[in-house]
Design an enzyme around this catalytic site. Sequence first.
Site, PDB file in Angstrom:
ATOM      1  N   LYS A  80       0.834  -1.202   0.000  1.00  0.00           N
ATOM      2  CA  LYS A  80       0.000   0.000   0.000  1.00  0.00           C
ATOM      3  C   LYS A  80       0.871   1.255   0.000  1.00  0.00           C
ATOM      4  CE  LYS A  80      -3.927   1.753   2.752  1.00  0.00           C
ATOM      5  NZ  LYS A  80      -4.769   1.436   3.934  1.00  0.00           N
ATOM      6  N   SER A 155      -9.434   1.978   3.468  1.00  0.00           N
ATOM      7  CA  SER A 155      -8.526   2.664   2.576  1.00  0.00           C
ATOM      8  C   SER A 155      -7.652   1.737   1.734  1.00  0.00           C
ATOM      9  CB  SER A 155      -7.634   3.610   3.380  1.00  0.00           C
ATOM     10  OG  SER A 155      -6.835   2.909   4.325  1.00  0.00           O
ATOM     11  N   SER A 179      -9.854  -0.589   7.405  1.00  0.00           N
ATOM     12  CA  SER A 179      -9.234  -0.423   6.088  1.00  0.00           C
ATOM     13  C   SER A 179      -8.672  -1.693   5.484  1.00  0.00           C
ATOM     14  CB  SER A 179      -8.135   0.642   6.161  1.00  0.00           C
ATOM     15  OG  SER A 179      -8.704   1.919   6.330  1.00  0.00           O
TER      16      SER A 179
END
Length: 459
Positions: A80, A155, A179
């Site tokens: 990420k 996210s 997330s």
Amino acid sequence: MTPLWSLTATELVQLIQRGDVSARDVTESTLSRIDAVNAECNAIVARCDDEALAAADAIDSARAQGLDTGPMAGVPITIKVNTDQVGHATTNGLRRQRDLIATQDSPVVSNLRKAGAVIVGRSNTPAFSLRWFTRNSLHGHTTNPRAPGITPGGSSGGASAAVAAGMGPVAHGTDIAGSIRYPAYACGIHGLRPSLGRVPAFNTSAPDRNIGAQLMAVSGPLARSIPDLRLSLAAMAQPDLRDPWYTPAPLHGPTLPRRAALCLAPNGMEVDAPVKDALRAAASRLAAAGWQIDEVDTPPVHEAMRLQLILWLSEMRIGAHDAIIDEDDPDALAIYDYLQAIVPESEPPAVLEALRGRSRLMRQWRAFLSDYPVMLCPVSGELPFDDLRDVISQSEFETIITAQALQIGLPFLGLPGLSVATGTAQGRPVGVQLVANQFREDILLDAGDIIAGIVPTTL
């Protein structure tokens, strides 16, 4: 022949270790898959082709010499963009950080490399990793490869979309308020939020984390199979002295009673009928495997969410307000305004009281999870949301955040959670959430094995 990119990490490791395929073969297959499908969903926003092929060649060379290649040897993964990876920008979806180049790997990236994983790209996140939807002004909009009209989650929306589309069997994600668990749910895959302290965290690019992040944020894996989550958790959870919260707890704890709390509507939470149906079906599978299932309510959920938001917004107003204004990302500005409208400004005593309340709630929850080693509950009160629904209006945002009470409240307590995909309902992915006491990811994964299967890729 089944394409290599479509296999699970566990299957790939076996093939590579036996010499049936090379790590380069697997990497080239995955990179070709990224070429074919990433433009449609925009899950990976920075490619790592040359590095990935070099890493794969090193694994093949080590194997030819009879050297240990690691438990994830040759498994393609993504990282990420809010996490340091040497030589790449830790953008966190922000234009203001497009040139924030990491000078060293974060612990989780370092651990995955040591385990032999091959990083093929970096996955998208909303600006400031702030939403359960994934769009930002730097990298653009990530869509759900299973259904473009619904959110891929956030996210870690890029991570979940990459796994669902076959651009690597495992993805790294982070979770401070759902997330990992929510993107897994939205994309119809599995996602594990480890306990606080299980996986070491540190970014040289931003070494001093706010107390909320220290107490709640974790890194963990997303995958299409439960064995792949087990494999990647073990790789991620190796020691690193840069994180003072890291706790060297065993990955397997003592035997616990096979007893689960079925919580269909925690604390009166409104839950869609298809979500309840998925929970009952999962409970039936556990019961058929010999588990005792008791339908009960939970300790406080909404209070945990309320205190988490007080702490979160207090820190944002002090430490992130100027950055949010300066970034001028329309979505981030809207969400920040909506959050401020529902969380009044707090004086220091309110923040201290939130931290005091945390210890009380942790005692209640840990006692509950001692009686019920697994809690079976919704991931969200609703099926996955229509994409970008959160920025339509204040009222829509408030409806969404109410449905996400378990996504917000459980991290406040440092607990692990597992999002398990179970199928579809009304044309959308659906799944369940399993929760256990701290450092008992093993019993979550054991229960998840009973409930889940290997999720097919899409696109």
